[in-house]
Design a protein around this motif. Structure first.
Motif, PDB file in Angstrom:
ATOM      1  N   LEU A 252       0.827  -1.194  -0.026  1.00 52.59           N
ATOM      2  CA  LEU A 252       0.029  -0.139  -0.046  1.00 52.59           C
ATOM      3  C   LEU A 252       1.014   1.336   0.086  1.00 52.59           C
ATOM      4  O   LEU A 252       0.586   2.206  -0.953  1.00 52.59           O
ATOM      5  N   GLN A 253       1.970   1.184   0.836  1.00 58.11           N
ATOM      6  CA  GLN A 253       2.754   2.638   1.200  1.00 58.11           C
ATOM      7  C   GLN A 253       3.688   2.526  -0.387  1.00 58.11           C
ATOM      8  O   GLN A 253       3.564   3.741  -0.726  1.00 58.11           O
ATOM      9  N   GLU A 254       3.835   1.721  -0.962  1.00 58.83           N
ATOM     10  CA  GLU A 254       4.645   1.630  -2.177  1.00 58.83           C
ATOM     11  C   GLU A 254       3.620   2.100  -3.289  1.00 58.83           C
ATOM     12  O   GLU A 254       4.153   3.212  -4.204  1.00 58.83           O
ATOM     13  N   VAL A 255       2.408   1.813  -3.472  1.00 54.64           N
ATOM     14  CA  VAL A 255       1.486   2.355  -4.205  1.00 54.64           C
ATOM     15  C   VAL A 255       1.276   3.823  -4.026  1.00 54.64           C
ATOM     16  O   VAL A 255       1.381   4.928  -4.884  1.00 54.64           O
ATOM     17  N   VAL A 256       1.023   4.397  -2.788  1.00 58.09           N
ATOM     18  CA  VAL A 256       1.000   5.551  -2.427  1.00 58.09           C
ATOM     19  C   VAL A 256       2.109   6.324  -3.056  1.00 58.09           C
ATOM     20  O   VAL A 256       2.045   7.623  -3.341  1.00 58.09           O
ATOM     21  N   GLU A 257       3.341   6.043  -2.582  1.00 55.36           N
ATOM     22  CA  GLU A 257       4.350   6.640  -3.201  1.00 55.36           C
ATOM     23  C   GLU A 257       4.640   6.930  -4.539  1.00 55.36           C
ATOM     24  O   GLU A 257       4.956   7.897  -5.003  1.00 55.36           O
ATOM     25  N   LYS A 258       4.278   5.629  -5.324  1.00 59.14           N
ATOM     26  CA  LYS A 258       4.371   5.997  -6.832  1.00 59.14           C
ATOM     27  C   LYS A 258       3.423   6.756  -7.402  1.00 59.14           C
ATOM     28  O   LYS A 258       3.548   7.409  -8.332  1.00 59.14           O
ATOM     29  N   ILE A 259       2.184   7.147  -6.649  1.00 61.58           N
ATOM     30  CA  ILE A 259       1.236   7.920  -7.122  1.00 61.58           C
ATOM     31  C   ILE A 259       1.560   9.380  -7.021  1.00 61.58           C
ATOM     32  O   ILE A 259       1.507  10.230  -7.651  1.00 61.58           O
ATOM     33  N   TYR A 260       2.358   9.612  -5.808  1.00 62.23           N
ATOM     34  CA  TYR A 260       2.821  11.038  -5.523  1.00 62.23           C
ATOM     35  C   TYR A 260       3.932  11.207  -6.522  1.00 62.23           C
ATOM     36  O   TYR A 260       4.187  12.336  -7.065  1.00 62.23           O
ATOM     37  N   GLN A 261       4.833  10.174  -6.768  1.00 61.19           N
ATOM     38  CA  GLN A 261       5.866  10.359  -7.792  1.00 61.19           C
ATOM     39  C   GLN A 261       5.329  10.777  -9.347  1.00 61.19           C
ATOM     40  O   GLN A 261       5.635  11.747 -10.045  1.00 61.19           O
ATOM     41  N   SER A 262       4.380  10.039  -9.559  1.00 60.47           N
ATOM     42  CA  SER A 262       3.694  10.216 -10.756  1.00 60.47           C
ATOM     43  C   SER A 262       3.065  11.763 -11.023  1.00 60.47           C
ATOM     44  O   SER A 262       3.271  12.342 -11.902  1.00 60.47           O
ATOM     45  N   ALA A 263       2.502  12.121  -9.773  1.00 60.46           N
ATOM     46  CA  ALA A 263       2.023  13.317  -9.717  1.00 60.46           C
ATOM     47  C   ALA A 263       3.007  14.836  -9.874  1.00 60.46           C
ATOM     48  O   ALA A 263       2.878  15.613 -10.228  1.00 60.46           O
ATOM     49  N   GLN A 264       4.361  14.317  -9.255  1.00 62.12           N
ATOM     50  CA  GLN A 264       5.299  15.179  -9.078  1.00 62.12           C
ATOM     51  C   GLN A 264       6.351  15.409 -10.427  1.00 62.12           C
ATOM     52  O   GLN A 264       6.811  16.471 -10.495  1.00 62.12           O
ATOM     53  N   ARG A 265       5.982  14.584 -11.246  1.00 58.18           N
ATOM     54  CA  ARG A 265       6.992  14.563 -12.488  1.00 58.18           C
ATOM     55  C   ARG A 265       7.443  15.966 -12.715  1.00 58.18           C
ATOM     56  O   ARG A 265       6.850  16.806 -12.882  1.00 58.18           O
TER      57      ARG A 265
END
Lengths: 341, 341, 341, 341, 341, 341
Positions: free
Chosen positions: E328-341
Motif C-alpha cells: 500500500l505504501q509503495e503504491v502511495v509513493e508511486k502515485i505521488y511520484q507520478s504527480a510530481q513528475r
C-alpha cells in the motif's frame, strides 16, 4: 331547443383556439354564422378554417345583415370590449365578452346597466370557474363544510411570464398588466366565493422593475424598453363584515415556481386549497387533511360557453354575469388607485 | 475585559431555559448575580439550580443591594416590560428585555427615549435575527445580490398552536395574541431588512373564530371560553418609497403546515426564501435556483445574548435596539388599530 | 381513591420493561408490593431495581403473606397463564394477564367463567388497542363514518422476525408460533371492531418452511433444528351475517417489509387503514382520501394498565376482558384446527 | 407455413380493438375471412373497417360457406361462450374463446371434453399470462429461485371500477360480477403457477353494497338500481398439499388504489411480487431485494394470439387451454357456492 | 485463552475514542496496562480516565518496565509510525499501527521485513475493511457472483473537509494530504479485492488550489497560509493482467456531496457498489438490481481490534497485515511520484 | 445570403433522420441537391422521400455533374470518412463529416492539413456541443465563475447498449468500439473546455468481457461471437500544466444507469455538472448549489448544421473544426495504444 346564431368579433388566437371550437362542439344549441375582424382577409381565413359562412370587416355590416346574430362573442382587445359590447347590446344581441370586462369601472358599470335595460345577457369569459376543483370548492362551501370564509389568499403568479407577443405590455390597449390579464381570473374566483360582496378598504402596491429591466423570458422575449404596465401587483382587500383577501398577481417575480394559480381559503370549520384541491379540518376530534385524487381535467372553455348559453336561455348558470363584471372592474380600478397614490 | 454583573427579573421558563444558560456560557464576559421574582421561593429555587448567589422578591431590594447589577434581563410578562425596564434604566442598568417591547407604542417610545437619556443600552430579545439563514440573507442583501427589495411576504403561522399554558390568551397581560407573541418576530426580521423604515399605510384584519370555538390543540389544550386575543392577523404594510410587506401571523388557522415561519423577499435582481434558505435569480442569462445545503443550526439565544453584551461594551451589534423596538411597537399598534376600525 | 396493591408474577423482560414502569407511573392508584418468580434471586433483583418491598419464589407464599395483593400482573410464560390466573382469582385478586389468554380455548373459557363467579376482573394485555390510530378508528366507526364494516384484512407480518431468544419456537411452552404471539394482537383489534362476534366458518393454513430451514435473522438468530411452531398462518374467517376477515400473521416470510402491523377495514361508506391512519370515502360526490398528520404516539402500556385499573374500579374500560379473551382463544384454536386437518 | 382462415364471432369492442388487430399483425400465419354478428350491419361495418371479406349475421351460414374457417375467435357475451364454442368445434374449428370460459363449470367441462373428442384446440384469452412480468416470474419459478410456492395473494381490485357500459352488472348475461370479469384473470395466473392443481377447500364471501348503493364512478356511471352481481369477492383456497391462495377481486371497494392487479408469491427460497416485478430472498447470507428495472411492456394480445396459433399448429404454448379453463370455471363456481351458503 | 497485555503509544483522540474503548470491550482477551505519551500529564490523564494502571512519557521506560506489554497500539503521528513500530518489534511486541503504514515506502518495507524476522504481528488499523458492506462484497466476490473484477472506481472525496485541527496540512508530519489520510483507506479496500496485486503502471495528478486559497470549512476552519499538502488526488492504476483502478481522493473539491466514500466494482458477471451496497447483474435473462435493505451498522473499530488479536493468536484474520501495508505504501509513493513528475 | 448547394454522401439512417431534416429546415441558407450512395436504389428512395432532385451511386459522377455541390455531408461508415472527405475537398467542397473524424490519427491530420491547403471548411458532427447545458457551461467558464478548470470526469456509459444493428462491433469498419462511437463525443466536450490542449501523458485500459460473453441487450441483441471491439474504455489524461481528465466510456458495464452521459468539471472557484446542469461553489461565504430549472431542450442537429454553415460563410462558429478533429483523433489513438501496450 331552437338553435341560436352566433357571431365572433375579433379574429385572434382566442377566437380560433377557444371560442369557435367550443361553439362547434355545441352544434345542437348554437350555430356560428359569421366572423368579424378589422382585417377582412383574416376574418375570411378564420371563417374558412372553421367552415363558418360569413366574414365581415365591419360590425355595422354584421348587424345589418340578413343573418343577424342572436349572440356575439367579443374577442377583441381589452380597450374594444366596451364599444363592441355596447354596439352588440344595442343590436339586441346577448354578449359573451372576453376578460377583463373593460378598461374602466365606469365602462363596465354602463355595460351592465345597458344589458339590463335591453334585457340581454352580458357575461364574461372567466372560465377558471369551470374547473373541477373550483366546482368542488363551491360545493364544499355550500354544503357547510368550510363554515364561514374569513380570509382568502389569491395568487396568479408567474416567475418570468411576460408574454413576448401581442399587446400585453401596452397600457393603452390593455388597460394594465398582470392584474388586468391574470389577476382578474383569480380575483373573480375569490369574489365569487364571497357572493361578490364589495370590499370597503383596499391597499395595494404595483411594480415594474423586472419588466423594465428585461431578462430571460419563459413565454417568449418581451421588449423591456416599451414595457408600460405593472409586472407585479400585491393588494389587501377588506370587507365590511371583516372578511379579507390577500391578492398577489405577477407577470414576473424572482420566485421559485414558474407559475402558481391558486386560492387558499380559510373558513371557520375548514380551510381549502384549490390546486391540487385539498381541505384541512377536524374529523372525530383530530386534525385531518383531505385529498381528492380522482378529479378529472375538464374542458373549461366548453363548460363556460355552455354556461353562457344556459344563461341566454334563462336557465341558472354559474357564469360571471354583467353585474359581477362591473364589481370586478371596480375592484380592479380601486387596486390601481391605491397603488398610484 | 471586565466582567459585567447581570440580574434576572422574572423567574419563568424563558429565564431558566434560555437566558441563564446563555449567560452561563459567556462566563468570561458576564456573571449572573441575582434572580428576582414576585415569588421568593421560586426565585431562590431558580438561583440554586443555576448556582446564582442572590435571590429577591422585590426589585427595589435588588437595585439597592451591594451587588447592584450592571445589566438586567427582563423576563417578566408583557405588561411588566415597561415598568421593570424603566426602573432598571433609572438605576443605571443596561436592559435586555423579552419581546414584545411593551404593550403600547407610547411605552416603547418612552423606554427608548429614557434609555438614550440615561446612556444605557436597551435591547429586545428577538433572537430569530441570529439564525444562519437570516445572517446569510443579510449578507446577500448587503453584497447587492438581491438588488433592491420591493416586496416581502412575512409569515409566522401555526395550524393549531394556541399555547395551552401561561397567559397567552389573556389580553390584559399579553396585550394581544398571535401578532404580539409571534408576529413581532417575523415583522422584526422584515423591518430590519428595510432598515426599519416606517410604513405610511397599513391595512389589517384580525380574527378569533378558532380560538373562541375551541378544538384540537397541538400545543396543549387552550380554554376557548376565556380566549380574548386574536388567533389570526393579516396585514398589508406599504412604505413611502413603494415597498410593501404582507404579514400573516396566526395561533390557529385551517391550513396544512403545523408551523410556518418564513420570509419571502423579492428584490430587483433576485428573490430569497428564508427557510430553507434559497435564492431565485438569473446567472449567465438563465434562471437559477440557489440552495445552501450546509448551513448549520446555531444557538440563537447564545448569539443574541452575545450581541447584547457587544452592544453594552459599545461594539457594533445586530441586536434589536431600543429605537427599533419603539418602531416595531408602533407598527404593531397601527396594525391593531387598522383591524379594529 | 384508595390505592390498590399489585404483585407481579413472572420476573422477565416484560415485567421489567412494560408493567412495572407503567404501574410506577400510576402511583396515585396502585402500589407494587411484590415480585414473584421461580428464581428468588431474579425476583429480588427485579424488586430491588424498582424499589419494590417484597420478593417471593412461590405464589402460595405471596398469597399467604400479610401484604396480600389486590391485583396480580401475570407475566409468566404462555402455558402458565392458566394456573397462575386461576390461583390469583381463587385468592380474590383481579388479574391482568399477558397475551395470549391461555394455551387452549377450554382454559380461557374456564378462566372467564371463574372470574365471573369470583366477581373479579380478569383482563388481557392486548395493548395495541390503546394506540391513537385504533382509538380514532373506533371513533370513526362509532360516529357512523365508515357505515357497516363487511371485510377486514388483518396483518401482523414479519420478514425475518423469529425471536432469537426466549421460548418463542417451543410449542409446549408457547402453544404455537406467529399466531399465538403476534396474530392474537391484530385479531383482537379486528374482532373488537365487530363487537367480538363469533365466526361460524374458518379456513386456515399454517407453515414452517423458513423456521425449519434457518437463515438470516433480524431479531437475533433462531435455532432451526428446534423450531416446532408455525412461522406463517393465513386464515379466512366468515361471520353469520356475511362479514369476513382475512388474517395473515408470520414470524418469517419472503416479503418486502421488515414488519407490517395493520388493519384494512372496508365499510359501506368508507374504508380505513390503521397505520398510518387514513380513510377512503366520498365527499361532495368525489372520491376523497383523508389523512391525520398530527396523531401523536402514546405510551400504550401505560394506557392499557390505566384501562385495567379503571375496570378494577368498576369504571368503563376498553381493555380486552375475560369474555373477549375466551372468544379470542376459541378463534385461535379453530384456526389451528382448520390448518391441521 | 400454411395460412389458417379465421372468423370472428361477436362484433364488439374486444373484436375490434384486440383480436382483429392482433390477427392482422400475424398475416403470415392467419387470414381473417369473416365477421359474424347478430346485427349484420355491425358485422359488415367491422369487416369493412378491417378489410375483411365476409360478414354474416348467422353462424350456420358462416360454417356452411365455402370459406369455412379453420379457427374461430369467440368474442360473444359470456352466456354465449358455450353455444358458439360448441358449434364451432362441431364444425371442426379451433376456438380462441374470450374469458371467462363459460357461465357454469359444467359447460366448461363439456367444452373441454368435446374439444378433446374433436381433436381441436380450445383456448381462452387470458392474456395477462403474456406480460414480461409473468413470463419472468415463471422463469424464476422454473429455475428454482423461488423454491416451492406455498402461499399466493392474488388481487384484482378496483376502487370504483364498475363499468358504466355493457352488461357487466347483469347476472344472466355475465354469470357474475367482479370474479367473473376480473378475478378469472388473476386466478388463472395463480393457478397456472401451481400447475392448475385443484383446491380441495374453498371459503369465500361476496358483497354488493357499493354497487347497489351507487356513487362516484371512475369507469363511467353505473346504474345502481339494476345492479345484480357481486362488487367484491374474497376467497381462501386451500390445496391438498397445504398450498393456499387468498383472492381479492372487486369492482368497487373503499380503498386507496384506483386499480391493483397483482400477485404476491411466497416460496420457500424467495418471494416475488408481480407488479412491478421484484423478488425478496437471501444472497450471501443477507436479505436481498431484487428489481428488474428494464422490463419492457409487450403487446399481450399479440402474444396471446400467437400462442393460440402455436397451439393450433401443435407446438408448445403457454395459452390457457381447454382443460385449464374447465378447472378455472369449477373454482369460480365453488367460490360462488361458498359465498352463497 | 491467556490475556495479552497491551500498551498505547500516543495519547491523542484516536487512542481515547477508538482504540482504548475497543480494547476495554475485549477484556476477556486483552488488558490495557499502560499509556505512553511525550506529555506525561496527558498520558496520566488518559490512563486515569480509562482506569489504566501505568503512564509513561518515554518508550524505553515502557519497554523496560516489569509490565512489559505483549502488544503495542501505535497511535502516534504519521512520521512516528516507523520509529515506534520498529522499537516495539525490537522489544518483541506485536503492533497494531495507525494508518498510513509510514511516510515512505522504504520504511513500510523495512517494518514488514523486521516484523517477519522477529516473528511478530504487525498490522494496520484500516478498519473500513470491517463494515458489513465490505464483508458482503468480499463474500459475493468469493462466491463467484461478480465473476472476475476488471475495473474499480475508488472514491474518498470530501467537498470541504480539510480538518481544521491537528497536523493534517503539515507535510513533514503527515507525509501528504488527502491521499495519505483518506485515500489509503479506500485504496486498501480496492487492493484487497485484487489480492494486493501490485500495479505496474500509475498515472496521477495532485492539486492544492482550494487548500491554498482558503474558504468555508465543514470540518473546522483550516489555515490556508500554512497549507502544504495536496487537497485532491486523481490516479489511474493499471495491473499486469489488465485490471484497472480509478482513484479519486480529496480533502476539498467543488462537488455536490459533503462526503463520498465508495467503491464501484465492475466484474464480468456483476457490478457492485459499496455504499449503500447493491449489485447489478442478470437474473433469468433480465437485468437485475439487487439491494440489501437490512444490513446493520457494526462497530468497525471493535471488529478490527478483534481481527488484530486473532492474528496475534495465530488465527486467520482479515486485517491489513504488514506485507499489505508495505505494498500500500509503495503504491502511495508511486502515485505521488507520478504527480510530481 | 446566397444559397449553398449541399450533397449527401452515405444514405443511411443518420442522413435520413438528422442531416437532411436539419438542412431542409435551413432552406434560406442551403439547398440539398443530391444524395450519393453505393446503392443507387437506396440513394433514389432517400432523395425522393425528401424531394431532393438528384441521386448517384458514385462520387465521381456527383462531383462531375453540372450541379456540383458547394458542400458535402459525409454520412458514410467510419472507415470511409477519410477517402470521401479527401475527395470532396479535392473537388473544392466544404465538408461536414460524421464522427469520429477518421480511423487513424494520421488520416485526420492529413484531412485537416488538406482542408487548410484548399481553404475549405472541414468540420465534424459532434453535436452534443449544442445542448443548452454545454452552452451554459461554456458561458459560466468564460465569465470566470468556475475559475481555472483542473480536473474533469467525462462519462459516456451504457449498461447494455451494444447496438444490435449496423457495424458497431466490427473493428475494421468502425475502427473501435465504445471509445470510437461514444467516447469521442464526451472527449470532444472535455477537450473543448480546455481549448483543445494536447495531453502529454495517457494511461488507459480497454475491455471486451461482456461483448464477447453475450447477454441481455437494451439496444437490440448483438452477436457475441463476432464482437471485435472494446465494450469499455477507462483512461486518465494528463496535460502539461497539470490538468487531468478521467474518461469512462462503455457500450456495456454492470452498472445501475441505463445510460450516463455527463461531465463533472472541477474548477478553482466552482464545480459544474453537465446533466442536469448544476454548479457547486461558495456564495457570501457559504457553500452553494445552483440549479437551472428552466433550461429547454434544443434541436442540437439543427444547431450544429447551422454552426457548420456559419463556418462556411466565414463567421465565428463553435463547431468542431478540422484542427480539433485531428487532435481528438490523436488522443483516441493514444488511448488505444496505451491500452494495447
Amino acid at each position: 331547443m331552437s338553435i341560436l346564431k352566433a357571431a365572433i368579433i375579433g379574429g385572434g388566437h382566442i377566437a380560433d383556439q377557444n371560442h369557435i371550437p367550443a361553439l362547434k362542439n355545441l352544434a345542437d344549441q348554437v350555430e356560428v354564422t359569421a366572423v368579424c375582424s378589422r382585417d377582412l382577409q383574416k376574418a375570411r381565413a378564420l371563417a374558412d378554417k372553421h367552415q363558418i359562412p360569413f366574414a365581415y370587416d365591419n360590425a355595422e355590416e354584421l348587424f345589418g345583415s340578413q343573418n343577424k346574430p342572436d349572440l356575439i362573442i367579443n374577442c377583441t382587445a381589452n380597450y374594444l370590449h366596451y364599444p363592441f359590447t355596447m354596439q352588440a347590446l344595442e343590436n339586441g344581441c346577448h354578449v359573451l365578452c372576453e376578460k377583463p370586462p373593460a378598461i374602466t369601472a365606469a365602462q363596465a358599470r354602463e355595460m351592465a346597466d345597458f344589458a339590463k335595460m335591453k334585457g340581454k345577457i352580458l357575461a364574461y369569459n372567466l372560465q377558471l370557474r369551470q374547473t373541477q376543483e373550483y366546482t368542488l370548492l363551491k360545493k364544499c362551501l355550500e354544503s357547510g363544510q368550510l363554515g364561514e370564509i374569513y380570509h382568502i389568499k389569491a395568487d396568479f403568479v408567474r416567475r418570468r411570464g411576460i408574454p413576448g407577443w401581442g399587446n400585453f405590455t401596452n397600457k393603452e390597449i390593455q388597460g394594465g398588466g398582470a392584474l388586468m390579464d391574470l389577476g382578474v381570473h383569480i380575483l373573480d374566483l375569490a369574489l365569487s366565493l364571497l357572493d361578490y360582496r364589495m370590499p370597503d378598504r383596499i391597499a395595494a402596491n404595483t411594480y415594474d422593475f423586472i419588466g423594465k429591466a428585461g431578462g430571460k423570458g419563459l413565454m417568449g422575449n418581451w421588449n423591456a424598453e416599451s414595457f408600460e404596465v405593472e409586472d407585479a401587483c400585491f393588494a389587501h382587500l377588506s370587507f365590511p363584515d371583516n372578511v379579507s383577501i390577500m391578492l398577489s398577481t405577477t407577470f414576473a417575480l424572482n420566485t421559485k415556481s414558474e407559475k402558481n394559480v391558486n386560492l387558499q381559503v380559510f373558513g371557520t370549520l375548514a380551510g381549502a386549497v384549490l390546486n391540487p384541491f385539498s381541505m384541512y379540518t377536524e374529523i372525530a376530534g383530530e386534525l385531518a387533511n383531505i385529498k381528492f385524487p380522482h378529479l378529472q381535467e375538464t374542458d373549461i372553455q366548453l363548460a363556460n360557453t355552455t354556461a353562457f348559453l344556459d344563461a341566454c336561455r334563462g336557465e341558472s348558470s354559474n357564469i360571471c354575469n354583467a353585474e359581477q363584471g362591473a364589481i370586478l372592474q371596480e375592484v380592479v380600478e380601486k387596486i390601481y388607485q391605491s397603488a398610484q397614490r
